[in-house]
Enzyme design. Sequence first.
Site, short mmCIF file in Angstrom:
data_model
loop_
_atom_site.label_atom_id
_atom_site.label_comp_id
_atom_site.label_asym_id
_atom_site.label_seq_id
_atom_site.Cartn_x
_atom_site.Cartn_y
_atom_site.Cartn_z
N GLY A 159 -3.63 -7.83 -0.93
CA GLY A 159 -4.48 -6.82 -0.31
C GLY A 159 -3.83 -5.45 -0.31
CG MET A 172 2.80 -16.98 5.35
SD MET A 172 4.38 -17.30 6.11
CE MET A 172 4.00 -17.17 7.84
N GLY A 179 7.98 -6.62 5.20
CA GLY A 179 6.57 -6.52 4.83
C GLY A 179 5.67 -6.52 6.05
N GLY A 180 4.59 -5.75 5.99
CA GLY A 180 3.61 -5.74 7.09
C GLY A 180 4.23 -5.20 8.36
CG ASP A 181 4.17 -5.43 13.18
OD1 ASP A 181 4.22 -4.24 13.52
OD2 ASP A 181 4.62 -6.36 13.88
CE LYS A 231 9.85 -17.40 -0.03
NZ LYS A 231 8.65 -18.11 0.29
CG ASP A 287 11.66 -9.35 3.87
OD1 ASP A 287 12.80 -9.78 3.74
OD2 ASP A 287 10.98 -9.45 4.91
CB THR A 302 -0.02 -6.89 10.44
OG1 THR A 302 0.32 -8.21 10.05
CG2 THR A 302 -1.43 -6.87 11.03
CB ALA A 303 -0.95 -9.03 5.56
N PRO A 312 1.43 -3.45 4.26
CG PRO A 312 -0.87 -3.32 4.13
CD PRO A 312 0.32 -2.66 4.75
#
Length: 508
Positions: free
Chosen positions: A204, A175, A93-95, A62, A40, A123-124, A17
């Site tokens: 986080g 999101m 990112g994350g999972d 982005k 990413d 994951t976040a 995360p």
Amino acid sequence: MINGVEIHRVALVGAGPGDPGLLTRRGVELLARAQVVIYDQLANARLLALAPAEAERIDVGKRAGRCATPQETINELIVKHAIIGRRVVRLKGGDPYVFGRGAEEAEYLRARGIPFEVVPGVTAALGASAYAGIPLTHRDFASAVAFVTGHGEMAEKRLDWANLARFPGTLVVYMGVRRLHEHVNALLGNGKDATTSAAIVERGTLAGGRVIVGDLASIADRAVQANVKAPALLIVGEVVARRSVLDWFEESPLAGLRIVVTRPSAEFESAARSLEALGAEAIAAPTVVVEPPDDFSQVDAAIQSMNSYDWIVFTSANGVRHFLDRVLRLGFDARVLGGVRIAAIGPSTAEALARYSLKADLIPHKFRSEELAGELAEIALGKRVLLARADRGRTLLKDELDAIAHVDQIAVYKNRDAISLDPAVIERIDEGTIDWVILTSSAIARRFLELLPESTRVRMKENVRIATISPVTSAAVRELGCEVDLEASTYTWEGIVQALTRVSKPAR
Ligand code: SAH
């Protein structure tokens, strides 16, 4: 094999995360031998340092003013590199399989017969909640947890808010920043109790992150007031209230501080870890790349004829390290310098000498070439002097000493300037999300400020505090028109970190 080329498994790797310490060991292994890393925006760019220097790094995330690369283009890019036999890491990112479109990438590879493996990531929801002191489940408060996404066609079609409002456990909405009011109202409108605890976790697991707490009725307004930005999560459930007892991250001595580290590239990771261990976020902005010389013949010749010199002069800790490492590499030890007197330009250089059990005979009263030349002139008249230094830098010392002594100058290491700073660092100074910049030499200070666009330099003077390693660096910083907010009393990296822990934290 495809078309006679041996194909390696593409690795879809979860980057975690944010905190780079949360990458899995499998992720570290795969990055270490990657030839191409396609990453990413949400994958911490720090992790790219784990890939070999020669690996190609491709940003498909982005960035301000630019759209994300379309998924189809990313898929094609992965395939393009994989089918020529390169080891591809797709760092996400994350999972990869939690709202990360990892499945689409894997399906695309499967359809083309390209093997892949998936490395899960934190994951976040898991990272953000752990660091925020919010247990997603709890024996007394929640026996279930749901991860939902508030974005995308699928979410609109399939999210059943009436059911989610009745969900007997913790809800984590990914999101959701832009549609926060919409989501909260959907829960309230479907009968969710307005007094249910709720939190927004922004960035986080990263020191720059924030946690905003309230109840379902107030959380969306609080988030707007605090100007919460992506990435952020909404957590709804009674477990949020446990934070008052379970928060730990924000109590770290440097918690919340976002610190730019300008040290030479090779020293960044260890410097960053010392800050992160205390809760800070370390942001890399190396201004100098330090490398061994292309050719050691001059250095080796000087080492072998050391007894013909009366003085050896070091003007940086890097010079000491590179010279003495070469001494050891050639099979000698510090006794090579037994018959020669040693001058060091300042305490950091002297300290580097001390690591080899050597003591400087001369440290000038002011840690500058002028003083060093002046003080040497008095005691080294007519002597043979060896100047061990970088391949470039001021010539003042040699020029002044040439007039009074026999001077040989050797380049014991190479300094290569960074040609630019990571645009993300400039962006963050501009938007005011940097608290400190640590400057560890005059050259670094000069270079760092030079690499900033004029408008960013102005922002920096207004918003960012400067910590320096020593009075010399402070002087250089002031000459460059900036104020020094903190100076280490011991002129070492640890000295600066120590000094920072004693400064009160900014109110946010
Ligand atoms: N695959 C990722 C999620 C990608 S979707 C994972 O497993 O975490 C992107 C969303 O994840 C963001 O909009 C935000 O809601 C959430 N997110 C990612 N990183 C986050 C972080 N550090 N803090 C809070 N939310 C985060």
